[in-house]
Design a protein around this motif. Structure first.
Motif, mmCIF file in Angstrom:
data_model
loop_
_atom_site.group_PDB
_atom_site.id
_atom_site.type_symbol
_atom_site.label_atom_id
_atom_site.label_comp_id
_atom_site.label_asym_id
_atom_site.label_seq_id
_atom_site.Cartn_x
_atom_site.Cartn_y
_atom_site.Cartn_z
ATOM 1 N N PHE A 1 -9.407 -2.619 -9.181
ATOM 2 C CA PHE A 1 -9.517 -1.781 -8.002
ATOM 3 C C PHE A 1 -10.916 -1.215 -7.846
ATOM 4 O O PHE A 1 -11.497 -0.720 -8.799
ATOM 5 N N GLN A 50 -10.654 3.333 1.857
ATOM 6 C CA GLN A 50 -9.433 3.040 1.123
ATOM 7 C C GLN A 50 -9.807 2.172 -0.067
ATOM 8 O O GLN A 50 -10.829 1.492 -0.044
ATOM 9 N N PRO A 51 -8.993 2.213 -1.079
ATOM 10 C CA PRO A 51 -9.349 1.422 -2.264
ATOM 11 C C PRO A 51 -9.308 -0.065 -1.954
ATOM 12 O O PRO A 51 -8.624 -0.496 -1.028
ATOM 13 N N GLN A 52 -10.053 -0.796 -2.721
ATOM 14 C CA GLN A 52 -10.020 -2.251 -2.562
ATOM 15 C C GLN A 52 -9.419 -2.855 -3.810
ATOM 16 O O GLN A 52 -9.740 -2.464 -4.916
ATOM 17 N N MET A 53 -8.575 -3.809 -3.583
ATOM 18 C CA MET A 53 -7.909 -4.436 -4.712
ATOM 19 C C MET A 53 -8.454 -5.844 -4.855
ATOM 20 O O MET A 53 -8.586 -6.569 -3.892
ATOM 21 N N MET A 54 -8.753 -6.189 -6.066
ATOM 22 C CA MET A 54 -9.266 -7.533 -6.292
ATOM 23 C C MET A 54 -8.382 -8.210 -7.314
ATOM 24 O O MET A 54 -8.194 -7.721 -8.420
ATOM 25 N N VAL A 55 -7.841 -9.323 -6.914
ATOM 26 C CA VAL A 55 -6.878 -10.000 -7.761
ATOM 27 C C VAL A 55 -7.588 -11.097 -8.534
ATOM 28 O O VAL A 55 -8.286 -11.917 -7.942
ATOM 29 N N LEU A 94 -5.111 5.381 -4.136
ATOM 30 C CA LEU A 94 -4.710 4.192 -4.897
ATOM 31 C C LEU A 94 -3.442 4.473 -5.688
ATOM 32 O O LEU A 94 -2.487 3.696 -5.643
#
Lengths: 767, 994
Positions: free
Chosen positions: B498, B506-511, B540
């Motif tokens: 994250f 807003q938070p960013q999610m990285m998979v 988050l």
């Protein structure tokens, strides 16, 4: 009857076809002796505002190996409701819908004026267009900002129901999920590891059907059931999201130490883009739009290492076999290009950087898939911005000027075989009786795939006469060729455009004049040039030039009128008169000369040369030069150093550049500010005229040309000086009394010298 | 229990004293200094004249006191030691007790007691001797004794029992109070209210059964059990029977034998209480080399006067043998348990920080030891001699200072490094990785968001809790906000990173799905300052539980998760793969510590997983079959505690010693890439490293044995520092000195860690045998060389090791060493790992749980009630008991628990209404409830793991689990009782001596 010129023009307007020969030699041997092959330039989707598509599907010849489309050349038995295929002579029953057919009640496709006709296919699910942005984040701040703005703007230009996706890359590759609220989510891939399509799909979770999710909330069946919807979303649904997302895009955050290039994983990013579409929307119109600001520096497809002290390969390195990464990278991109083509998607490359970006290695991605290639210095230039915007322009119907996933099927009558095609296409490897064993360009097939095309996309298609010399085609016969282009229209309809043409056969021995008169030297020049450029991709430059020269000499020998060994007696008929001049300029063109061009530039020029239509191609070969003066209205002048006069303003269009050049005096006047004085308003108008004309060209051209405004002595004047025929050089200029012109500091031969040699060689019996 | 024992003891002990005495015993017993003070304090005119004397006198010869009586007088060092006059026979055991600590004795009340005691003692001793029929036993000196003695002698005789009884009876009077709750409140002031026996007898002499031939295991029986009353009889009777049976000590003895009087054998409770009584609440100054600190269970104030506080270092013995031969002879492990970051109570001085600027710490040129009180300045202060390697170094100019008349630098008291045992240095760049100042440390939270965790609400719980916990990230005292950066990863089959950069809306999610070759997908925004990114982080944490609500992902990955965490910082008993091993090594190499919270509902291979936290200095928490309503509190407490802990990062510890010995082996949550550097990605205030020393030369009594432990680490604010602990130990060529200076708690810590380490390579049976053998050997050596001659039937224990057998038995019974069907492999691996990093206090409690009677609570008192021994015999139907071992807490409810207590604690009308399906006590506003909860709070305090409370009703199924913790009893699934074990050891000793 009209002149051949008119005939050619008519044909081009109606069918989008220009043949090198409009009367065909009736035997193989004769055809070979003609030097310029029997070939045509085909613009499959040439804009025909006057040709609304018919709302039904074509009637096909029932012979499985033929399947030619019913056309005006077919013989029709109205009473028996039969038609004979003009390619295989199969007799076919009309389908029931044609029951009312009669001499006076003909369907459009039987009328001669509908030699080109477009059908609409009603069957099959329509799938939306797909635009997948693949964005490099290793850019300078203002570059990235400009790019982001362009991309955001483009969202408003896309068809509202088009699907759009976003992949960003730098050191890593991120596939952004667009459907999420509250948090922006992306899948991240290492930029150094090549992945198979299967792996990519697994990692993106595309392989598992979303059934459990569906079960969980059966409430929304109308949603796209496809899992891919996470990454590709209808523009109208997520344009706000995506605009924000683009807005928040940051430069690649990984530190780049001094003396290093940023790590840029273009190869993996493309691979993922290809894999993503491959898994989710095979055989649906889709554009992968790659925006890159520098060369790939890591992972598969890397073109140069990250050490700045080692420069990216030049032509010199390539010749010395010093380009370490070139072969491997090229292989990587070729593999991707082929996969993309197989899926019917296309890849555009928008490369904006001052240095090379690896177009040489990546060119196949655009070349094989029919994608665009745009090269600029920065994303923050109008060149890029307007070019990009122009991709989304619409035609008179309000449809986007782009089509997808086309297959071009060429059918010939028995006397002809297909040798190959050169253009933004890949072979579909469909062998058949009409496929020649001798290949010119991409051969060995009668069908090609053109994944992305627009109304100007043009292919060169080469043919071969089958009949042996001792069994020529009977006089009076006509050979026929049918081009069937099945494609996805930008409105997502499937369409089929069919062009059927026929030309007379002529015995070259008895009717050479006839054939000669029907020679289309413009088409021939472009077709020969395409062959030359095609060869240049794989052969050494000098070999190609020699080959071109030899062809030219042979052509002059064949069609020139001269006395043996007497160069002065040499004459060419009107229909050939310009051809040597085209060849002269072609030899100097950046398509064949790599001197002064980087490998990327060469690739870029060649890319466009291989897809533009005849007019544009000719401009590329021999730029147009207009002269503006107080002596009269603007006039085209010779592309010659003698046209560079002190009191003239010149406007040169090389296709890639628009150069406005102020002669010495004009420049001085302007410097003195005459244009601002009311009494010299005419001077102001004079200055303005070429600007207006240039603007007109700029507005229409794709890609947007580089616009250069220079004057006598300006450094940018080199663009002009390198193009004009160096009739005056430092070697011959100082003859007093010669009135005009600017000397060009070059050792290149001038057109005159070239012609002299040509004549000499043509008339010599040694050849 | 203890009380009785106590009482009983004196008589018996007497003989011993006589026997053993000679050498001064420092420790508890005879040691003057020690004992003396307490004694004095506690008791004015001690009845025991002798003791007092002893006290006054230097460690010289022990007071002739009662002890001397013993025939055994011969025992040299004996004093301290306790001997058990072994005669297997019941009675004897009891006798041994007597000798207890002087203080104890003194405390003993009345004069009369003294006399009686002595007498009894003598009697007993006599008895013992005889009793064991071994015949060895010399004559009984004790006057009264004879008879009894005789009776004893012939073990088999039935009469014995009876005889004993009398003896016991005699003794009883004083003790009674001690005994049962019900006991009458006789005793003198000394006694604790609870009736805990006062001071435990210093020497435990137990006469243990064992004649070689006759294994008595069982035999021990309780003779003195007078108190036990009814049982006694039975015991005795049984005894005889048992005797013959001899063989299996453990197994053999049928129930009856069990009954053997516990009170008569050394009681840990008593030992603890005695130490507490004598030293608790006092100031312990570390100004003397080789002095033995109070027990870990004793609260006192420690003043650093040149040696490291025992909070930081505890040794198995404070007097090293001079030669390796001696060491081999005694087989006492020479080890130190080092807890470099131990929490210091607020009433003690925190460590001073020394900053020498760019020049860095002053170090010996040869051995690189840091400047410390052991450096001797010479030549007017221009040079100094290293106390470790004796190298003479020049004093750096900036550090020069004149010496005073006694050769001490004038700034001696101004510089911590000259006058203190523990202090810190600011490290220079040379001490940093790659010579770059360290980045501020970071916490990365990795949350498993797979289906089950989402479904059971765990993820939501964690996310909610994190919001609170993050507010309390550790920080330097003077700073406003914590320098620690935080990052978040969630994972199931794939990893989600994250970006929580403060400027994001807003938070960013990285998979990251490439778990085969994981990497950190972002740089900027992953590790952030919590305060700055608070809103994004909260955003988050709010979203995470919903984000994966649809997840049906059951698979999870683990190794990649840690690897990912590690990258970010750049970023089974036998482990089944070496993946985790090498992973852990990588982690350490990058200064990444991994703490693991496991919520397994099935086998997860803790042995393998746990390797990572262990090797990286992290902590492993395990909540089997996590249930939200029962376990969340425990988990949350652990989570909070773990995050708020004081901690050092990226640490390397080096233990330097003076010439003659060196550190050879290290145990703990550490990684060693060579033989000297102990690497720990992190070390917190609860982690201890146990270091074993071996001789490589002779040690001299003059210079002693010096230890310097230096830990180079990064503080929570990212400063690189050196923490130095110095400790000086004595050396002696007398075995007696060695035995006097031992500390059983530390010994057990060492034994536990070395045994648990060996578990990976050796069969459990072999390990247990080695432990038993070594125990026997240590005791045999003592008996042979330090104790006055005594009957073979007597079990003689050094005073300092009185409770070694009971603790050793607990260790042997631990599920790690004794595989039990009801304990899963995972659980064993878990416990094994916990012990490996425990400090002395934790291991003491872990192996010998605290058992507190609750029904006798004095609701007005603010102190803990006196503990009772961990044996079923201490429980009563009418009682309520609280048991805690550092991991678990049980509240045992007797079937006839007082209703007012039930009402008070549970707010339900009766025993039957109590719902045991809870882990929290209701907050009832009544004194019982408040008091009980306060007690639980005190027990929990300072323990690294939150203990989950289990309510156990007597005679219900869960009681079986509870009973496993009654460690003095025979285990349900194996593991001998204390008494049996004592017999066994005695037998071994006898064999060795023969």
């Amino acid at each position: 009857m009209a002149t051949y010129l008119e005939f050619i023009q008519q044909n081009e307007e109606r069918d989008g076809v220009r043949f090198s020969w409009n009367v065909w030699p009736s035997s193989r041997l004769e055809a070979t002796r003609m030097v310029v092959p029997l070939a045509c330039l085909l613009t499959p989707l040439k804009e025909r505002p006057d040709l609304p598509p018919v709302q039904y599907e074509p009637v096909l010849c029932s012979r499985p190996t033929c399947k030619a489309v019913l056309n005006p050349l077919c013989q029709v038995d109205y009473r028996a409701k039969l038609w004979a295929c003009n390619f295989c002579f199969q007799r076919n029953q009309f389908p029931p819908a044609y029951g009312g057919i009669s001499e006076v009640n003909q369907p459009a496709e039987l009328m001669p004026q509908f030699s080109t006709i477009e059908y609409m296919v009603q069957r099959g699910a329509q799938s939306p267009l797909i635009f997948l942005y693949v964005v490099d984040t290793c850019l300078e701040e203002d570059d990235l900002q400009a790019l982001k703005e362009s991309l955001q703007m483009s969202l408003s230009l896309l068809p509202p129901d088009a699907l759009v996706g976003l992949i960003t890359f730098g050191r890593m590759v991120q596939v952004h999920e667009l459907s999420c609220e509250g948090i922006s989510k992306s899948y991240v891939f290492r930029g150094t590891k090549d992945l198979t399509a299967k792996q990519i799909q697994d990692m993106l979770g595309l392989t598992k059907p979303a059934t459990p999710m569906q079960q969980a909330r059966p409430a929304q069946p109308q949603e796209h059931p496809s899992v891919s919807s996470r990454f590709l979303q209808p523009v109208h649904k997520i344009d706000m999201n995506l605009t924000d997302l683009l807005g928040e895009l940051q430069r690649d955050p990984w530190p780049v130490t001094q003396g290093k290039r940023p790590l840029r994983s273009t190869g993996v990013a493309l691979s993922i883009a290809v894999g993503l579409l491959e898994g989710t929307f095979p055989n649906t119109g889709a554009r992968i739009m790659l925006f890159t600001g520098g060369p790939p520096t890591q992972g598969p497809g890397m073109v140069v290492g990250d050490e700045l002290k080692i420069p990216i390969r030049s032509w010199h390195d390539i010749e010395k076999d010093n380009a370490r990464f070139m072969k491997k990278a090229t292989k990587h991109y070729e593999m991707l290009a082929n996969r993309t083509a197989a899926n019917g998607h296309c890849i555009d490359i928008y490369a904006c950087a001052l240095d090379q970006t690896g177009l040489l290695e990546m060119k196949c991605c655009a070349n094989l898939t029919g994608g665009y290639m745009v090269m600029g210095d920065s994303f923050n230039t109008s060149l890029f911005k307007q070019t990009f915007q122009r991709i989304f322009t619409k035609d008179f119907n309000g449809d986007f000027r782009m089509a997808f996933g086309a297959t071009l099927d060429v059918k010939t009558s028995r006397e002809l075989k297909i040798a190959g095609a050169i253009g933004p296409c890949v072979s579909l490897n469909v062998k058949g009786p009409c496929v020649s064993e001798n290949e010119l360009g991409v051969g060995g097939t009668s069908q090609w795939k053109i994944c992305g095309l627009d109304p100007t996309s043009t292919l060169g298609i080469y043919f071969e006469v089958v009949n042996q010399h001792n069994a020529p085609i009977p006089q009076g016969g006509r050979g026929a060729i049918q081009f069937v282009t099945r494609y996805q229209h930008s409105s997502t309809q499937r369409r089929i455009r069919v062009t059927t043409i026929a030309r007379n056969w002529a015995d070259a021995q008895t009717q050479l004049r006839h054939i000669e008169a029907a020679f289309d030297q413009e088409a021939a020049a472009v077709l020969m040039a395409r062959l030359g450029v095609f060869r240049a991709e794989s052969e050494e430059g000098p070999d190609v030039l020699r080959w071109l020269d030899r062809q030219l000499i042979r052509l002059c020998q064949k069609f020139g009128q001269y006395n043996k060994e007497d160069p002065a007696s040499f004459r060419l008929s009107d229909s050939f008169s310009l051809y040597p001049q085209f060849m002269f300029h072609l030899r100097r063109s950046p398509f064949l000369q790599v001197f002064n061009n980087s490998p990327d530039e060469s690739s870029y020029y060649r890319h466009h040369f291989a897809r533009q239509d005849l007019t544009q191609s000719l401009i590329m070969i021999q730029p147009i030069l207009y002269s503006y003066s107080f002596h009269g209205p603007p006039e085209p002048v010779l592309l010659d150093s003698s046209s560079i006069l002190a009191d003239r303003i010149l406007l040169m269009d090389t296709f890639f550049q628009i150069v406005i050049y102020l002669g010495e005096t004009i420049a001085q006047w302007r410097k003195a500010g005459y244009q601002d004085m009311p009494e010299y308003e005419n001077f102001k108008h004079l200055l303005q005229a070429p600007l207006d004309d240039a603007q007109e060209i700029l507005q229409a051209r794709f890609p947007m040309p580089r616009y250069i405004n220079t004057e006598h002595g300006g450094s940018q004047a080199r663009f002009l000086l390198s193009k004009v025929n160096p009739s005056q050089t430092h070697n011959n200029h100082y003859a007093w009394g010669q009135e005009t012109g600017a000397p060009i500091l070059t050792d290149d031969v001038s057109l005159q010298v070239f012609m002299d040699h040509l004549k000499k060689l043509a008339v010599s019996s040694a050849c | 229990m203890s009380q009785q024992g106590y009482v009983a003891t004196p008589p018996y002990s007497q003989p011993q004293p006589g026997i053993g005495l000679s050498p001064p015993h420092y420790g508890h017993y005879g040691d003057p200094s020690h004992t003396a003070s307490p004694t004095g304090m506690m008791k004015p005119a001690g009845p025991l004249g002798p003791t007092a004397t002893g006290a006054i006198l230097p460690p010289g010869p022990p007071p002739p006191g009662p002890h001397q009586f013993g025939q055994n007088g011969a025992h040299a060092t004996g004093h301290p030691p306790q001997r058990f006059s072994g005669p297997p026979p019941v009675n004897n055991v009891a006798s041994s007790y007597a000798p207890y600590q002087p203080s104890a004795q003194s405390s003993y009340p009345t004069p009369m007691s003294t006399s009686s005691v002595t007498q009894l003692g003598s009697q007993l001793s006599a008895m013992q001797i005889n009793s064991y029929g071994s015949g060895m036993a010399p004559p009984s000196q004790g006057p009264p004794g004879p008879q009894s003695a005789t009776s004893f002698q012939t073990p088999p005789r039935p009469p014995q029992p009876s005889i004993l009884q009398p003896g016991s009876q005699v003794l009883p009077p004083p003790p009674t109070k001690l005994n049962g709750p019900g006991a009458s409140p006789l005793p003198p002031p000394m006694y604790r209210p609870d009736g805990l026996a006062g001071p435990p007898p210093p020497n435990a002499q137990y006469q243990l059964p064992p004649l070689p031939g006759q294994t008595l295991g069982a035999g021990y029986p309780p003779q003195q059990e007078a108190n036990s009353g009814p049982q006694m009889a039975g015991t005795q009777l049984s005894y005889p029977g048992g005797f013959p049976g001899g063989p299996a000590q453990m197994a053999g003895p049928p129930q009856p034998q069990k009954k053997l009087d516990l009170d008569s054998i050394p009681s840990p409770i008593q030992v603890i209480e005695n130490d507490r009584a004598s030293r608790g609440g006092q100031v312990y100054a570390t100004n003397t080399r080789g002095q033995i600190p109070p027990l870990v269970t004793t609260d006192c104030i420690i003043q650093d006067q040149g040696n490291a506080s025992p909070r930081f270092i505890r040794c198995t013995t404070y007097c090293f043998p001079c030669t390796s031969d001696m060491a081999k002879q005694a087989q006492i492990p020479l080890a130190a348990v080092i807890k470099p970051f131990a929490t210091i109570p607020s009433n003690e001085t925190p460590l001073y920080l020394v900053n020498h600027g760019e020049s860095g710490p002053v170090r010996c040129n040869r051995c690189k030891a840091y400047m410390c009180p052991f450096m001797q300045f010479i030549e007017g202060g221009r040079r100094y001699q290293c106390g470790f390697c004796n190298c003479v170094n020049d004093v750096p100019p900036f550090y020069f200072q004149h010496l005073d008349h006694i050769g001490r630098r004038l700034d001696h008291y101004e510089k911590p490094e000259l006058s203190l045992g523990s202090y810190e240095y600011v490290a220079t760049l040379d001490y940093c990785r790659k010579n770059k100042p360290p980045n501020p440390p970071a916490f990365i939270f990795m949350i498993d968001v797979s289906y089950s965790n989402i479904k059971n609400g765990l993820v939501k719980l964690i996310c909610e809790e994190l919001k609170t916990v993050l507010e309390k990230l550790p920080k330097e005292e003077q700073e406003e906000m914590s320098a620690i950066r935080v990052g978040f990863i969630t994972y199931n089959k794939v990893l989600h990173f994250f970006n929580v950069k403060s400027n994001l809306a807003q938070p960013q999610m990285m998979v990251v799905t490439d778990v085969g070759e994981v990497f950190v997908p972002l740089l900027d925004g992953f590790l952030v300052n919590y305060q700055e990114s608070q809103s994004v982080i909260h955003n988050l944490l709010d979203q995470i539980p919903d984000m994966f609500a649809d997840s049906n992902e059951n698979e999870t990955v683990f190794a990649p998760v840690i690897q990912a965490g590690m990258e970010a910082l750049k970023i089974l008993f036998q482990p089944q793969t070496n993946v985790y091993d090498s992973l852990a090594k990588d982690c350490v190499a990058h200064g990444c510590s991994v703490t693991l919270f496991l919520f397994p509902s099935q086998y997860v291979d803790v042995a393998s997983l746990g390797l990572v936290p262990q090797l990286t200095g992290g902590t492993l928490y395990k909540y089997s079959n996590f249930q939200m309503h029962l376990d969340s509190q425990q988990f949350l407490n652990d989570l909070r505690n773990d995050i708020e802990k004081k901690i050092g990062f990226d640490a390397i510890m080096r233990v330097r010693t003076s010439t003659g010995f060196r550190a050879t082996d290290f145990f703990g949550g550490i990684l060693m890439n060579n033989t000297t550097d102990v690497e720990m990605a992190a070390i917190d205030c609860d982690k201890a490293v146990t270091v074993e020393f071996k001789h490589d030369d002779k040690l001299s009594e003059d210079s002693g044995a010096l230890i310097q432990c230096a830990v180079l680490y990064t503080t929570i604010s990212g400063q690189r520092r050196l923490r130095i602990h110095n400790l000086g130990l004595n050396c002696s060529s007398q075995l007696a000195d060695l035995y006097k200076s031992c500390e059983t708690d530390a010994l057990i810590n060492f034994f536990a860690k070395s045994a648990f380490k060996a578990v990976l390579h050796q069969p459990l049976k072999v390990i247990r045998e080695i432990l038993v053998n070594q125990t026997a050997h240590m005791l045999a050596c003592y008996r042979k060389n330090c104790a006055s001659p005594s009957a073979a039937s007597q079990l003689i224990l050094p005073d300092s090791m009185k409770v070694l057998p009971v603790y050793m038995n607990c260790l042997l019974k631990n599920c790690v060493l004794l595989s039990r069907p009801e304990i899963s492999t995972d659980e064993r691996a878990f416990q094994r790992q916990l012990v490996m990093t425990m400090g002395v206090a934790d291991s003491q409690l872990f192996f010998y749980p605290q058992l507190l009677p609750i029904h006798t609570l004095d609701v007005k008192s603010t102190t803990l009630p006196a503990a009772v021994r961990c044996s079923e015999s201490r429980l009563s139907e009418g009682g309520i008991f609280l048991l805690a071992n550092g991991l678990h807490m049980f509240l045992w409810l007797g079937v006839s628990s007082p209703p007012e207590l039930i009402q008070g604690i549970f707010n339900v009308p009766s025993f039957a209404h109590i719902n045991t399906d809870t882990t929290l006590l209701p907050e009832v506003g009544n004194p019982y409830s408040q008091q009980l909860r306060m007690i639980m709070g005190i027990i929990q305090q300072k323990r690294p793991y939150s203990m989950k409370l289990t309510l156990v009703k007597q005679r219900e199924q869960p009681e079986m689990v509870f009973r496993q913790f009654l460690v003095e009893d025979k285990g349900l699934y194996g593991g001998s009782s204390y008494v049996d074990f004592l017999c066994c050891v005695h037998k071994e000793i006898c064999q060795l001596l023969n």
